[in-house]
Design a protein around this motif. Structure first.
Motif, mmCIF file in Angstrom:
data_model
loop_
_atom_site.group_PDB
_atom_site.id
_atom_site.type_symbol
_atom_site.label_atom_id
_atom_site.label_comp_id
_atom_site.label_asym_id
_atom_site.label_seq_id
_atom_site.Cartn_x
_atom_site.Cartn_y
_atom_site.Cartn_z
ATOM 1 N N ARG A 228 0.801 -1.439 0.028
ATOM 2 C CA ARG A 228 0.056 -0.172 0.103
ATOM 3 C C ARG A 228 0.867 1.271 0.170
ATOM 4 N NH1 ARG A 228 -5.052 1.848 4.019
ATOM 5 N NH2 ARG A 228 -5.003 3.951 3.398
ATOM 6 N N PHE A 229 2.108 1.160 0.825
ATOM 7 C CA PHE A 229 2.745 2.257 0.605
ATOM 8 C C PHE A 229 3.213 2.546 -0.759
ATOM 9 C CE2 PHE A 229 7.025 4.413 0.767
ATOM 10 C CZ PHE A 229 6.959 5.557 1.579
ATOM 11 N N THR A 272 -7.835 -3.413 2.358
ATOM 12 C CA THR A 272 -7.945 -2.370 1.753
ATOM 13 C C THR A 272 -7.966 -2.313 0.236
ATOM 14 O OG1 THR A 272 -6.857 -1.194 3.495
ATOM 15 C CG2 THR A 272 -6.985 -0.038 1.202
ATOM 16 N N LEU A 273 -8.903 -1.610 -0.356
ATOM 17 C CA LEU A 273 -9.077 -1.716 -1.971
ATOM 18 C C LEU A 273 -8.306 -0.261 -2.456
ATOM 19 C CD1 LEU A 273 -12.206 -2.427 -4.034
ATOM 20 C CD2 LEU A 273 -10.921 -0.321 -4.346
ATOM 21 N N ARG A 341 -9.098 -3.312 -12.445
ATOM 22 C CA ARG A 341 -7.753 -2.373 -12.237
ATOM 23 C C ARG A 341 -7.894 -2.077 -10.732
ATOM 24 N NH1 ARG A 341 -5.551 -0.343 -16.915
ATOM 25 N NH2 ARG A 341 -3.847 -0.261 -15.427
ATOM 26 N N ILE A 342 -8.408 -2.840 -9.962
ATOM 27 C CA ILE A 342 -8.303 -2.585 -8.560
ATOM 28 C C ILE A 342 -7.331 -3.290 -7.950
ATOM 29 C CG2 ILE A 342 -10.755 -2.276 -8.181
ATOM 30 C CD1 ILE A 342 -10.791 -5.080 -6.978
ATOM 31 N N HIS A 343 -6.621 -2.673 -6.779
ATOM 32 C CA HIS A 343 -5.410 -3.393 -6.071
ATOM 33 C C HIS A 343 -6.033 -3.793 -4.847
ATOM 34 C CE1 HIS A 343 -2.488 -2.049 -9.029
ATOM 35 N NE2 HIS A 343 -3.295 -1.318 -9.149
ATOM 36 N N LEU A 344 -5.743 -4.939 -4.236
ATOM 37 C CA LEU A 344 -6.010 -5.129 -2.620
ATOM 38 C C LEU A 344 -4.769 -5.369 -1.781
ATOM 39 C CD1 LEU A 344 -8.624 -7.960 -3.542
ATOM 40 C CD2 LEU A 344 -9.160 -5.797 -2.848
ATOM 41 N N PHE A 345 -5.171 -4.873 -0.566
ATOM 42 C CA PHE A 345 -3.933 -5.007 0.265
ATOM 43 C C PHE A 345 -4.451 -5.579 1.741
ATOM 44 C CE2 PHE A 345 -3.388 -1.302 -2.607
ATOM 45 C CZ PHE A 345 -2.272 -1.463 -3.304
ATOM 46 N N ALA A 347 -4.201 -6.440 6.090
ATOM 47 C CA ALA A 347 -4.003 -5.485 7.365
ATOM 48 C C ALA A 347 -2.559 -4.942 7.377
ATOM 49 C CB ALA A 347 -4.634 -6.239 8.334
ATOM 50 N N GLU A 348 -1.540 -5.693 6.946
ATOM 51 C CA GLU A 348 -0.253 -5.173 7.020
ATOM 52 C C GLU A 348 0.126 -4.193 5.846
ATOM 53 O OE1 GLU A 348 -1.089 -8.432 7.994
ATOM 54 O OE2 GLU A 348 -1.264 -7.770 9.846
ATOM 55 N N GLY A 349 -0.748 -4.151 4.789
ATOM 56 C CA GLY A 349 -0.370 -3.260 3.546
ATOM 57 C C GLY A 349 0.225 -4.039 2.588
ATOM 58 N N ARG A 350 0.349 -5.254 2.630
ATOM 59 C CA ARG A 350 0.933 -6.272 1.492
ATOM 60 C C ARG A 350 -0.230 -6.386 0.508
ATOM 61 N NH1 ARG A 350 2.776 -9.523 6.043
ATOM 62 N NH2 ARG A 350 0.920 -10.482 5.898
ATOM 63 N N ALA A 351 0.400 -6.428 -0.861
ATOM 64 C CA ALA A 351 -0.453 -6.477 -1.833
ATOM 65 C C ALA A 351 -0.990 -7.986 -2.187
ATOM 66 C CB ALA A 351 0.233 -6.120 -3.094
ATOM 67 N N LEU A 352 -2.140 -8.222 -2.532
ATOM 68 C CA LEU A 352 -2.928 -9.490 -2.805
ATOM 69 C C LEU A 352 -3.357 -9.408 -4.161
ATOM 70 C CD1 LEU A 352 -4.959 -9.591 0.620
ATOM 71 C CD2 LEU A 352 -2.651 -10.771 0.331
#
Length: 354
Positions: A228-229, A272-273, A341-345, A347-352
């Protein structure tokens, strides 16, 4: 020219660890950009490569040689600083040739080399002026020229354009890109400006709190952020983020933005989306998620609408077509998300995987 290898580099000031084990390979002839917010450790790392900061732990290799115990003047690097650091009482020619003169080269050799570099940088007509007679952009060219005359294996740039106005920064970015093409020398460039990073770097290393978050080409980092960062740091406007409820049962998870997220996504906790402004669009209220416009920004080459789905939801940036008639603040609109075109993260902010 030379490759640069960093292994396990750590740096501490008192009780604060500013670099927390940096491992990074920079190929021979590559233009690599270190980017990140102020205080993330990128300039400290650059100074450790240059030999201007002691290494608490780890190794620096330049051209296959370990240089941790080598004096800065013997590492084969040249550094260009934000402050130019020109001698005010010397002419441009004397500033550029000073290191060669100190190395014992003849006046004729120094003059020839300075003349060659001045032509490359297009400052031959300025050689007899002093720094106070130059503009900011001209001073920066002189500072770069002083580094080039030494024929270093690696160029190090520490936020060299931050003192220039926006128009001149654009011009100097083009000059630096041209210079790299012509010289083919390894270059490491530090900036907090993500536009500089995206336009200059063959590869970008994104720093956060003393660590490297992700390394890759500008397009890789923009399209496939690992966290996410990174997603939030690169791109203008910044990526939009929306909370996704925790999974419940075997059915699909529904984001509050109305996008179905498969239950197979490997995280049962809250997500987080993320979605960029260019992948959102405004439609009629009945055709999309109900939202209300709060602000319209006219930025010349783009128009950005800022809207909110609900009072407790974050403000979202939506890039509008230039030929579209923008809504007004307070208007009720529909919001449509380009779901592929969405991104998922997690709870630790890592991309899924979405």
């Amino acid at each position: 020219m030379a490759e640069v290898r960093l292994r396990g580099l750590r740096k501490r000031y008192g009780g604060v660890e500013v670099l927390k084990g940096i491992d990074l390979d920079i190929a021979d002839g590559e233009f690599t950009v270190f980017v990140g917010p102020s205080g993330c450790g990128k300039s400290t790392l650059l100074r450790m490569i240059a030999g201007l900061e002691d290494i608490d732990a780890g190794e620096v290799h330049i051209g296959g040689r370990s240089v941790g115990a080598v004096d800065a003047s013997q590492r084969g690097v040249a550094m260009v600083f934000q402050s130019y650091a020109l001698y005010p009482h010397m002419t441009v020619e004397q500033n550029m040739g000073f290191a060669l003169k100190m190395a014992g080269q003849s006046k004729a050799a120094v003059r020839e080399r300075v003349g060659q570099v001045a032509e490359i940088l297009r400052i031959g007509h300025l050689l007899q002026r002093r720094p106070r007679e130059l503009s900011g952009g001209q001073r920066q060219r002189v500072a770069i020229g002083r580094a080039i005359v030494r024929r270093p294996a690696v160029f190090l740039f520490d936020e060299p354009l931050s003192n220039l106005d926006s128009a001149l920064r654009v011009q100097m970015r083009l000059e630096l890109a041209r210079l790299h093409r012509e010289l083919g020398t390894t270059m490491i460039y530090v900036t907090h400006d993500q536009v500089e990073a995206m336009t200059l770097g063959d590869r970008i290393a994104v720093f956060n709190a003393g660590r490297v978050e992700q390394v890759g080409s500008p397009l890789d980092l923009f399209e496939r952020p690992a966290s996410r960062f990174v997603a939030g740091f690169l791109g203008t406007p910044t990526m939009n983020f929306l909370p996704v409820p925790a999974a419940g049962g075997d059915g699909p998870r529904l984001a509050q933005a109305g996008v179905a997220i498969p239950a197979a996504v490997p995280s049962s906790g809250p997500l987080t989306l993320g979605v960029r402004a260019s992948h959102l669009s405004l439609v009629a209220p009945a055709e999309g998620l109900p939202a209300r416009v709060e602000l319209i920004e006219h930025l010349g080459d783009m128009v950005i609408a800022h809207a909110r789905l609900a009072a407790d939801q974050p403000l979202l940036a939506i890039r509008l077509p230039l030929d579209a008639r923008p809504p007004r603040p307070g208007d009720a609109v529909g919001l449509r998300i380009q779901s592929d075109r969405i991104h998922l993260f997690d709870a630790e902010g890592r991309a899924l995987a979405a």
